[in-house]
Design a protein around this motif. Structure first.
Motif, PDB file in Angstrom:
ATOM      1  N   LEU A  36      -6.065  41.348 -42.601  1.00  0.00           N
ATOM      2  CA  LEU A  36      -4.924  42.247 -42.172  1.00  0.00           C
ATOM      3  C   LEU A  36      -4.511  43.018 -43.300  1.00  0.00           C
ATOM      4  O   LEU A  36      -3.996  44.152 -42.647  1.00  0.00           O
ATOM      5  N   ILE A  37      -4.510  42.986 -44.440  1.00  0.00           N
ATOM      6  CA  ILE A  37      -4.100  43.783 -45.483  1.00  0.00           C
ATOM      7  C   ILE A  37      -4.844  44.789 -45.516  1.00  0.00           C
ATOM      8  O   ILE A  37      -4.440  46.223 -45.343  1.00  0.00           O
ATOM      9  N   ILE A 231       8.860  37.964 -41.351  1.00  0.00           N
ATOM     10  CA  ILE A 231       8.668  36.360 -41.316  1.00  0.00           C
ATOM     11  C   ILE A 231       8.966  35.680 -40.065  1.00  0.00           C
ATOM     12  O   ILE A 231       8.101  34.961 -39.452  1.00  0.00           O
ATOM     13  N   PRO A 232      10.239  35.648 -39.553  1.00  0.00           N
ATOM     14  CA  PRO A 232      10.494  35.079 -38.160  1.00  0.00           C
ATOM     15  C   PRO A 232       9.524  35.424 -37.188  1.00  0.00           C
ATOM     16  O   PRO A 232       9.479  34.578 -36.502  1.00  0.00           O
ATOM     17  N   ALA A 233       9.352  36.750 -37.042  1.00  0.00           N
ATOM     18  CA  ALA A 233       8.727  37.176 -35.955  1.00  0.00           C
ATOM     19  C   ALA A 233       7.295  36.441 -35.733  1.00  0.00           C
ATOM     20  O   ALA A 233       6.877  36.586 -34.501  1.00  0.00           O
ATOM     21  N   LYS A 264       8.211  18.846 -44.741  1.00  0.00           N
ATOM     22  CA  LYS A 264       8.945  19.908 -45.786  1.00  0.00           C
ATOM     23  C   LYS A 264       8.802  21.430 -45.652  1.00  0.00           C
ATOM     24  O   LYS A 264       7.874  21.485 -45.105  1.00  0.00           O
ATOM     25  N   PRO A 265       9.635  22.007 -46.195  1.00  0.00           N
ATOM     26  CA  PRO A 265       9.693  23.316 -46.020  1.00  0.00           C
ATOM     27  C   PRO A 265       8.686  24.070 -46.901  1.00  0.00           C
ATOM     28  O   PRO A 265       8.298  23.317 -48.091  1.00  0.00           O
ATOM     29  N   TYR A 266       8.151  25.383 -46.972  1.00  0.00           N
ATOM     30  CA  TYR A 266       7.250  26.156 -47.448  1.00  0.00           C
ATOM     31  C   TYR A 266       7.994  27.396 -47.744  1.00  0.00           C
ATOM     32  O   TYR A 266       9.082  27.796 -47.051  1.00  0.00           O
ATOM     33  N   VAL A 267       7.550  27.953 -49.166  1.00  0.00           N
ATOM     34  CA  VAL A 267       8.176  29.155 -49.287  1.00  0.00           C
ATOM     35  C   VAL A 267       7.313  30.315 -49.145  1.00  0.00           C
ATOM     36  O   VAL A 267       5.960  29.958 -49.415  1.00  0.00           O
ATOM     37  N   ILE A 268       7.565  31.425 -48.532  1.00  0.00           N
ATOM     38  CA  ILE A 268       6.723  32.663 -48.262  1.00  0.00           C
ATOM     39  C   ILE A 268       7.472  33.958 -48.842  1.00  0.00           C
ATOM     40  O   ILE A 268       8.325  34.231 -48.253  1.00  0.00           O
ATOM     41  N   VAL A 269       6.769  34.556 -49.642  1.00  0.00           N
ATOM     42  CA  VAL A 269       7.136  35.967 -49.802  1.00  0.00           C
ATOM     43  C   VAL A 269       6.104  36.916 -49.653  1.00  0.00           C
ATOM     44  O   VAL A 269       5.084  36.841 -50.176  1.00  0.00           O
ATOM     45  N   LEU A 270       6.521  37.979 -48.899  1.00  0.00           N
ATOM     46  CA  LEU A 270       5.517  39.038 -48.471  1.00  0.00           C
ATOM     47  C   LEU A 270       6.218  40.370 -48.901  1.00  0.00           C
ATOM     48  O   LEU A 270       7.254  40.865 -48.391  1.00  0.00           O
ATOM     49  N   LEU A 271       5.492  41.078 -49.843  1.00  0.00           N
ATOM     50  CA  LEU A 271       6.035  42.530 -50.366  1.00  0.00           C
ATOM     51  C   LEU A 271       5.051  43.522 -49.851  1.00  0.00           C
ATOM     52  O   LEU A 271       3.927  43.470 -50.220  1.00  0.00           O
ATOM     53  N   ARG A 283       5.230  44.086 -38.813  1.00  0.00           N
ATOM     54  CA  ARG A 283       4.290  43.562 -37.837  1.00  0.00           C
ATOM     55  C   ARG A 283       3.390  42.950 -38.734  1.00  0.00           C
ATOM     56  O   ARG A 283       2.989  41.642 -38.649  1.00  0.00           O
ATOM     57  N   LEU A 284       2.786  43.593 -39.787  1.00  0.00           N
ATOM     58  CA  LEU A 284       2.048  43.065 -40.753  1.00  0.00           C
ATOM     59  C   LEU A 284       2.563  41.726 -41.571  1.00  0.00           C
ATOM     60  O   LEU A 284       1.974  40.683 -41.365  1.00  0.00           O
ATOM     61  N   ILE A 285       3.668  41.830 -41.807  1.00  0.00           N
ATOM     62  CA  ILE A 285       4.318  40.554 -42.635  1.00  0.00           C
ATOM     63  C   ILE A 285       4.616  39.422 -41.303  1.00  0.00           C
ATOM     64  O   ILE A 285       4.384  38.460 -41.657  1.00  0.00           O
ATOM     65  N   ALA A 286       4.970  39.865 -40.211  1.00  0.00           N
ATOM     66  CA  ALA A 286       4.829  38.881 -38.889  1.00  0.00           C
ATOM     67  C   ALA A 286       3.493  38.277 -38.956  1.00  0.00           C
ATOM     68  O   ALA A 286       3.126  36.874 -38.647  1.00  0.00           O
ATOM     69  N   ASP A 287       2.311  39.049 -38.858  1.00  0.00           N
ATOM     70  CA  ASP A 287       0.976  38.494 -38.750  1.00  0.00           C
ATOM     71  C   ASP A 287       0.515  37.643 -39.885  1.00  0.00           C
ATOM     72  O   ASP A 287      -0.020  36.506 -39.709  1.00  0.00           O
ATOM     73  N   ILE A 288       0.834  38.118 -40.999  1.00  0.00           N
ATOM     74  CA  ILE A 288       0.658  37.090 -42.189  1.00  0.00           C
ATOM     75  C   ILE A 288       1.487  35.969 -42.195  1.00  0.00           C
ATOM     76  O   ILE A 288       0.898  34.679 -42.466  1.00  0.00           O
TER      77      ILE A 288
END
Length: 305
Positions: A36-37, A231-233, A264-271, A283-288
């Protein structure tokens, strides 16, 4: 948005994925994410995922520095809460709303542009008093640049820097207010890495910063973020997400704690940087985000009872 379907049904029956299965799926997700990247045309993308359930991680360009944009609001909020915990501030302390700040380069005055801010309400309240709690809400919920600068001026960038180093965020830099153009030209930018933001959100998700109540309060505030893209998308509509977004020219970020049902929750960071269209970047962030969710939440299960 996809429905939870079989995953939700199995979660309600007490089924959960094994740690080994999740790590295997995360590694498979890595291939999809790298594809995707590569296809996105981004200059660089930073990815940092931490699963509080299995302690597994997925890291790609996690130490790469990016301009922070509004992701700097997270460390600002954490310093505000630290000072409240230390009884040096109160949530009800009043602050005058003003649009006059001073460059860290030479002390010259600058003002924020209402047109560049996602929250216009505070500009209508210039000259009035607002509480620290109200400003934190505007800073996180609406990504208010004006609220950010008012709170940054109140708590001090040097104190935020000190806190970040104490928490292990070694590369994150909060140096100046939003739109301090002279600081930017001098190379004194607010910067973040995916890894450091992951560390901060992990502390909140695992209730290891200050105390459980403070962490929960910050999570509740982050859950009110009004930017629904990113992320929510990429997640089922019912998924709770506590997150902080940030965007500038060719920069789009999202950093979140994701509460998938039955685990349990997970953490995700996309820059991301280098994508001219913010819609394409989101859209890229949503796909990842979707690829990570499918690896950690919508996976094969084993019976745990």
């Amino acid at each position: 948005m996809r429905s939870l379907g079989l995953f939700a049904a199995l979660a309600l029956l007490g089924w959960a994925p094994s740690a080994a299965a999740q790590q295997s799926r995360l590694e498979q997700a890595r291939q999809e994410i790298e594809r995707l990247i590569a296809e996105s045309g981004a200059a660089v993308v930073g990815v940092a995922v931490y699963d509080t359930q299995t302690k597994q991680t997925l890291l790609i360009n996690e130490r790469e520095n990016f301009q922070a944009a509004s992701t700097m609001n997270l460390p600002v909020m954490m310093e505000v809460f630290r000072l409240i915990k230390a009884r040096k501030l109160s949530p009800n302390d009043p602050i005058e709303v003003k649009n006059k700040f001073y460059s860290i380069v030479d002390g010259s005055e600058y003002r924020l542009s209402k047109d560049n801010d996602s929250d216009e309400e505070l500009y209508r309240r210039v000259g009035q008093m607002m509480t620290i709690a109200e400003l934190v809400d505007h800073m996180i919920t609406w990504n208010s640049n004006l609220a950010t600068n008012l709170l940054l001026e109140k708590v001090g960038a040097e104190n935020i820097q000190r806190l970040m180093r104490q928490l292990g965020a070694q590369d994150l830099q909060v140096l100046c207010g939003v739109e301090d153009a002279k600081a930017s030209r001098a190379g004194k930018n607010n910067t973040v890495t995916a890894y450091d933001l992951m560390l901060l959100l992990r502390l909140l998700a695992e209730k290891k910063f200050l105390d459980s109540r403070a962490c929960q309060q910050m999570i509740e505030i982050l859950s009110t973020q009004q930017r629904g893209g990113g992320i929510p998308a990429g997640l089922p509509a019912a998924t709770r997400v506590a997150h902080q977004t940030g965007s500038l020219n060719k920069i789009s970020h999202d950093a979140a704690i994701v509460y998938a049902p039955g685990r349990k929750p997970y953490v995700i960071v996309l820059l991301t940087s280098g994508i001219a269209s913010q819609r394409r970047a989101e859209r890229l962030i949503a796909d990842i985000s979707r690829a990570v969710y499918q690896a950690l939440a919508a996976v094969a299960f084993k019976k745990t009872f």
